[in-house]
Design a protein around this motif. Structure first.
Motif, short mmCIF file in Angstrom:
data_model
loop_
_atom_site.label_atom_id
_atom_site.label_comp_id
_atom_site.label_asym_id
_atom_site.label_seq_id
_atom_site.Cartn_x
_atom_site.Cartn_y
_atom_site.Cartn_z
N UNK A 139 52.01 17.69 -4.89
CA UNK A 139 52.83 18.89 -4.91
C UNK A 139 52.75 19.66 -3.60
N UNK A 140 51.66 19.51 -2.87
CA UNK A 140 51.47 20.25 -1.62
C UNK A 140 52.02 19.43 -0.46
N UNK A 141 52.92 20.01 0.35
CA UNK A 141 53.53 19.27 1.46
C UNK A 141 52.50 18.66 2.41
N UNK A 142 51.40 19.36 2.67
CA UNK A 142 50.41 18.83 3.61
C UNK A 142 49.78 17.55 3.08
N UNK A 143 49.55 17.49 1.78
CA UNK A 143 48.97 16.29 1.18
C UNK A 143 50.01 15.17 1.14
N UNK A 144 51.25 15.53 0.86
CA UNK A 144 52.31 14.51 0.85
C UNK A 144 52.47 13.90 2.24
N UNK A 145 52.29 14.70 3.28
CA UNK A 145 52.39 14.16 4.65
C UNK A 145 51.27 13.16 4.92
N UNK A 146 50.09 13.43 4.39
CA UNK A 146 48.97 12.48 4.56
C UNK A 146 49.34 11.13 3.96
N UNK A 147 49.91 11.17 2.76
CA UNK A 147 50.29 9.93 2.08
C UNK A 147 51.42 9.24 2.84
N UNK A 148 52.43 10.00 3.26
CA UNK A 148 53.57 9.42 3.98
C UNK A 148 53.12 8.75 5.28
N UNK A 149 52.23 9.41 6.00
CA UNK A 149 51.78 8.87 7.29
C UNK A 149 50.96 7.59 7.09
N UNK A 150 50.12 7.58 6.08
CA UNK A 150 49.33 6.38 5.81
C UNK A 150 50.23 5.23 5.37
N UNK A 151 51.22 5.53 4.57
CA UNK A 151 52.10 4.49 4.03
C UNK A 151 53.06 3.94 5.08
N UNK A 152 53.43 4.76 6.07
CA UNK A 152 54.48 4.40 7.01
C UNK A 152 54.16 3.14 7.81
N UNK A 153 52.89 2.80 7.95
CA UNK A 153 52.53 1.58 8.67
C UNK A 153 52.84 0.33 7.86
N UNK A 154 53.10 0.50 6.58
CA UNK A 154 53.27 -0.66 5.70
C UNK A 154 54.64 -0.70 5.01
N UNK A 155 55.26 0.47 4.79
CA UNK A 155 56.57 0.52 4.13
C UNK A 155 57.19 1.88 4.39
N UNK A 156 58.53 1.93 4.29
CA UNK A 156 59.24 3.18 4.50
C UNK A 156 59.08 4.12 3.31
N UNK A 157 59.15 3.57 2.12
CA UNK A 157 59.05 4.37 0.91
C UNK A 157 58.49 3.52 -0.22
N UNK A 158 57.87 4.17 -1.20
CA UNK A 158 57.39 3.43 -2.37
C UNK A 158 58.30 3.65 -3.56
N UNK A 159 59.41 4.35 -3.37
CA UNK A 159 60.33 4.64 -4.46
C UNK A 159 61.41 3.56 -4.55
#
Length: 251
Positions: A139-159
């Motif tokens: 729910x917190x944008x700062x935490x969502x950015x952590x997840x997005x940045x970690x994921x970006x090396x492997x995929x654009x989105x998980x949705x």
């Protein structure tokens, strides 16, 4: 059915442990919409039975269908005595009808060809169809950015993108868009149930481990991604787990 749709059996126990269940407010929403008793229901892609037990607890006789044998076995452990059938939606024999047909975060795995006539044929006249689900994200944008940045090396989105291309933010989302155009249903509604949860970092990573996008990663990449999240996520995470529900009535 795609291999991605059948990828969850490998993590059936984790799916049961880490995926959130469904609140009674959702069941109340469906029952209020029905406007009368729901004695029988067919569930499409029941998984480990998280929605099965929600409706069974209200006295509805649920026939839960699930194509993956490991998921079905976990469902039978979690909901003993339930009527559980190993079958994809498209494999179900016609003939029996129900007061309610529903799918919990599973409808997008069904084939689009003939979907709505098939659903309608499984409902009594005036019977109710319901589909519900929604992403579970920080729910917190700062935490969502952590997840997005970690994921970006492997995929654009998980949705999974909208099956009919309806853009995010549209007033009516899929499958409501298809229900409105199907000619099989009336009184199509979209409703949202706000829900906030708190998860530990380990619990959130456990949840991610049950999502098909991560299950499709090579094991080494998945382990590397989750290790990075373990190192960067806060200990407790506030989660936006809102539920988007679509309801319709058979003509």
């Amino acid at each position: 059915m795609s291999s991605r749709a059948l990828s969850f059996g490998a993590v059936a126990e984790a799916y049961e442990q880490f995926r959130p269940g469904y609140p009674t407010a959702l069941r109340d929403l469906v029952l209020d919409y029905a406007g009368g008793p729901i004695r029988t229901a067919l569930e499409i892609g029941a998984g480990t039975g998280k929605a099965t037990r929600l409706f069974a607890a209200a006295g509805t006789a649920v026939t839960a269908t699930e194509p993956d044998p490991a998921m079905l076995a976990e469902l039978r452990r979690q909901v003993p005595g339930s009527t559980a059938v190993r079958a994809a939606f498209e494999e179900l024999a016609p003939g029996q009808t129900y007061d309610l047909v529903y799918a919990a975060a599973a409808l997008h795995w069904t084939k689009p060809e003939g979907r709505w006539p098939r659903v309608a044929a499984m409902l009594v006249p005036g019977g109710v169809f319901a589909s519900f689900g929604g992403p579970v994200r920080p729910a917190e944008p700062a935490v969502e950015r952590i997840v997005d940045e970690a994921r970006s090396a492997f995929m654009d989105t998980d949705e999974i993108p909208s099956p009919d291309g309806t853009p995010p933010g549209h007033s009516m989302q899929w499958p409501g868009t298809e229900l409105q155009q199907s000619g099989q249903f009336t009184d199509v509604r979209q409703a949202e149930i706000e829900r906030r949860l708190t998860m530990s970092a380990a619990g959130y990573i456990g949840h991610l481990s049950t999502i098909s996008a991560y299950l499709e990663l090579p094991p080494a990449d998945r382990e590397r991604l989750f290790r990075r999240l373990e190192q960067t996520l806060p200990e407790a995470i506030e989660i936006d787990a809102r539920i988007i529900a679509h309801l319709a009535r058979r003509l």
